[in-house]
Motif scaffolding. Structure first.
Motif, PDB file in Angstrom:
ATOM      1  N   GLY B  45       0.820  -1.200   0.000  1.00  0.00           N
ATOM      2  CA  GLY B  45       0.000   0.000   0.000  1.00  0.00           C
ATOM      3  C   GLY B  45       0.857   1.255   0.000  1.00  0.00           C
ATOM      4  O   GLY B  45       0.602   2.189  -0.778  1.00  0.00           O
ATOM      5  N   ALA B  46       1.878   1.268   0.862  1.00  0.00           N
ATOM      6  CA  ALA B  46       2.755   2.440   0.908  1.00  0.00           C
ATOM      7  C   ALA B  46       3.408   2.669  -0.445  1.00  0.00           C
ATOM      8  O   ALA B  46       3.514   3.802  -0.929  1.00  0.00           O
ATOM      9  CB  ALA B  46       3.817   2.240   1.986  1.00  0.00           C
ATOM     10  N   ALA B  47       3.840   1.558  -1.110  1.00  0.00           N
ATOM     11  CA  ALA B  47       4.481   1.697  -2.418  1.00  0.00           C
ATOM     12  C   ALA B  47       3.506   2.279  -3.425  1.00  0.00           C
ATOM     13  O   ALA B  47       3.863   3.193  -4.183  1.00  0.00           O
ATOM     14  CB  ALA B  47       4.993   0.335  -2.898  1.00  0.00           C
ATOM     15  N   VAL B  48       2.257   1.782  -3.419  1.00  0.00           N
ATOM     16  CA  VAL B  48       1.283   2.258  -4.401  1.00  0.00           C
ATOM     17  C   VAL B  48       0.988   3.736  -4.176  1.00  0.00           C
ATOM     18  O   VAL B  48       0.980   4.541  -5.116  1.00  0.00           O
ATOM     19  CB  VAL B  48      -0.006   1.403  -4.319  1.00  0.00           C
ATOM     20  N   VAL B  49       0.781   4.111  -2.891  1.00  0.00           N
ATOM     21  CA  VAL B  49       0.465   5.509  -2.599  1.00  0.00           C
ATOM     22  C   VAL B  49       1.626   6.422  -3.016  1.00  0.00           C
ATOM     23  O   VAL B  49       1.434   7.432  -3.695  1.00  0.00           O
ATOM     24  CB  VAL B  49       0.148   5.671  -1.097  1.00  0.00           C
ATOM     25  N   LEU B  50       2.842   6.030  -2.646  1.00  0.00           N
ATOM     26  CA  LEU B  50       3.991   6.878  -2.971  1.00  0.00           C
ATOM     27  C   LEU B  50       4.215   6.939  -4.484  1.00  0.00           C
ATOM     28  O   LEU B  50       4.602   7.970  -5.027  1.00  0.00           O
ATOM     29  CB  LEU B  50       5.248   6.359  -2.282  1.00  0.00           C
ATOM     30  N   LEU B  51       3.974   5.795  -5.171  1.00  0.00           N
ATOM     31  CA  LEU B  51       4.128   5.795  -6.631  1.00  0.00           C
ATOM     32  C   LEU B  51       3.117   6.732  -7.283  1.00  0.00           C
ATOM     33  O   LEU B  51       3.457   7.495  -8.194  1.00  0.00           O
ATOM     34  CB  LEU B  51       3.929   4.386  -7.188  1.00  0.00           C
ATOM     35  N   ALA B  52       1.866   6.686  -6.780  1.00  0.00           N
ATOM     36  CA  ALA B  52       0.830   7.557  -7.339  1.00  0.00           C
ATOM     37  C   ALA B  52       1.202   9.020  -7.086  1.00  0.00           C
ATOM     38  O   ALA B  52       1.152   9.862  -7.997  1.00  0.00           O
ATOM     39  CB  ALA B  52      -0.521   7.222  -6.724  1.00  0.00           C
ATOM     40  N   LEU B  53       1.604   9.294  -5.833  1.00  0.00           N
ATOM     41  CA  LEU B  53       1.991  10.666  -5.484  1.00  0.00           C
ATOM     42  C   LEU B  53       3.180  11.115  -6.338  1.00  0.00           C
ATOM     43  O   LEU B  53       3.178  12.223  -6.900  1.00  0.00           O
ATOM     44  CB  LEU B  53       2.355  10.705  -3.994  1.00  0.00           C
TER      45      LEU B  53
END
Lengths: 231, 267
Positions: B45-53
């Motif tokens: 989840g952290a990876a997806v959020v940071l990637l999106a950001l």
């Protein structure tokens, strides 16, 4: 290695080298095959490029080193196959000698073989490609020795690994070729400078690169080789 | 805004990475009772959020570059990919040295995982660089020292992974691949320094010091996202490698001579 009696490193290198050279000399098959293989490679380059003497003469250094590199794969692969046939590598490991002596003797032996091969190839290359040689024999000899040393040190470590692995004929070039690229580049450039003259005094820097390469890989091979052949 | 974003992304990434390393120790043994799923989901989840950001920042939030316009935006993925490739290969180099000092299947498995992940990120970065090269330099591939050195290094690691496939004895494979890994690792400083030694087409390393302040934060967020991805990939590949190794090492008891433990005999 702490048995009662050990043989000093230089002495065991000398003995092992003499043994390898004696085997080489008695059969002579490997050297003959290598010479004809390398000559055929030189000839093939001129067919592949076409009979354009100017182009051939300009690229002669690169072709010489490629022929030597291809031949070296055969030579290196053979150097440990000899040891495996009658399990002589086990015998060598049991001998009261330093395992690093095996590396040094094999690497020096391969260097000598390649230098001899190069010395035979150079006149053929000069005649075949119509090259004018601008500098004397000494820079030629230095380039040849440094370049062959650069192929032999990592080549000896890798051929010891590959000779025991599956698909060893594929593995040795796959491991060795990318590693050798800086040395190949330096040796080919140095040879081109020896052939065409060196007005900008660049030869020394290529020798420096080759020497550095040799220093690193002879040192690494010396340090790591005992781990490669241990059981 | 900047400081808040930086604080959030750094904290998220550091927590995930620490979590990942903890998991690597706790979760890796096959059959371990430790349930790692929630932590792994949190990391993903952290990876997806940071990637999106990071993607939003890289594509929209940061200004276009003065000379290249929008084309430069590839640095937000190309540069982190190359950093991660280098990091993975440094881990591989460390594992290779460690294995020669103290043999351990864990080190060997991590060496295998890191070499493959390094190869993956390196190839990805190289392809991205080529895509950027076409509009900027006019060619996909220029024989620039940086490009050539990187490509050579990747080929040496292809040789490393090939060696691992070609040797059946796990112990010999571990020792030999450590030797080859050390010899291959010597190339890394050459690749890193190549842009300074031979100043040619490729610009010097993009680091927070050489990049415009407006672009640093987007680069950082994307790099943190890549770091989490790297740790996730490493963990999964490490666990697979360790399971394979355990299966291999346990092999002798399953040989046909011992009929009681041979599954094919039990019908």
């Amino acid at each position: 290695m702490k048995p009662g009696r050990t043989i000093s490193l230089p002495r065991s290198v000398g003995v092992l080298l003499a043994k390898d050279l004696l085997i080489e000399w008695r059969t002579r098959a490997r050297l003959n095959a290598l010479v004809f293989f390398a000559l055929a490679t030189l000839l093939l380059f001129s067919f592949a490029v076409g009979p354009d003497t100017k182009l051939l003469a300009r690229n002669a250094g690169g072709y010489l080193w490629l022929a030597l590199l291809f031949a070296s794969v055969l030579a290196l692969g053979e150097s440990f196959r000899v040891e495996q046939e009658n399990l002589t590598l086990d015998g060598l490991r049991l001998a009261p000698a330093d395992a690093r002596a095996i590396f040094l003797s094999k690497a020096v032996g391969n260097t000598l073989l390649l230098v001899a091969l190069g010395a035979l190839l150079i006149p053929v290359m000069v005649a075949l490609y119509g090259v004018q040689v601008a500098m004397g024999p000494l820079p030629f000899a230095i380039t040849l020795v440094l370049g062959c040393m650069a192929i032999s040190a990592p080549g000896t470590v890798y051929s010891a690994i590959a000779s025991n692995a599956r698909a060893r004929d594929v593995l040795l070039p796959l491991l060795l070729f990318p590693l050798i690229i800086p040395a190949l580049l330096a040796a080919a450039k140095a040879t081109a400078l020896v052939l065409q003259g060196d007005p900008m005094e660049q030869l020394g820097s290529w020798y420096g690169l080759l020497s550095g390469f040799n220093l690193i890989y002879w040192g690494l091979g010396f340090a790591l080789f005992p781990r490669v052949i241990e059981d | 805004m900047n400081t808040v974003l930086q604080l959030v992304s750094t904290t998220a990434a550091l927590v995930s990475v620490v979590l990942g390393i903890y998991l690597g120790v706790k979760w890796a043994p096959v059959g371990s009772r430790f349930n790692a799923r929630p932590a792994l989901y949190a990391m993903t989840g952290a990876a997806v959020v940071l990637l999106a950001l990071g993607s939003w920042m890289g594509l929209v939030w940061t200004p276009p570059e003065r000379e290249m316009g929008h084309v430069y935006r590839i640095i937000y993925v190309h540069v982190p990919a190359m950093w991660m490739a280098m990091l993975a290969l440094v881990i591989n180099f460390g594992c290779c040295i460690a294995y020669l000092f103290k043999a351990s299947w864990k080190t060997d498995a991590l060496a295998e995982a890191s070499a493959e992940i390094g190869l993956l990120f390196g190839t990805y970065g190289l392809v991205l660089g080529s895509i950027w090269g076409k509009p900027t330099w006019g060619v996909y591939w220029d024989w620039d020292p940086r490009l050539t050195a990187m490509a050579i290094m990747l080929v040496t690691y292809v040789g490393y992974t090939a060696l691992r496939r070609f040797v059946e004895d796990p112990e010999k494979r571990a020792v030999w691949s450590s030797v080859v890994g050390i010899i291959s690792g010597i190339n890394m400083p050459i690749v890193w320094k190549s842009v300074q030694w031979w100043r040619s087409l490729h610009q010097v390393q993009s680091t927070p010091k050489t990049v415009d302040p407006d672009m640093v934060l987007a680069l950082r967020v994307n790099a943190w996202a890549s770091l989490i991805l790297l740790v996730l990939f490493l963990l999964h590949r490490y666990r697979i490698a360790l399971a394979t190794r355990e299966a291999e090492v346990a092999l002798p008891s399953a040989l046909p001579t011992d009929t009681r433990t041979n599954p094919s005999e039990v019908v």
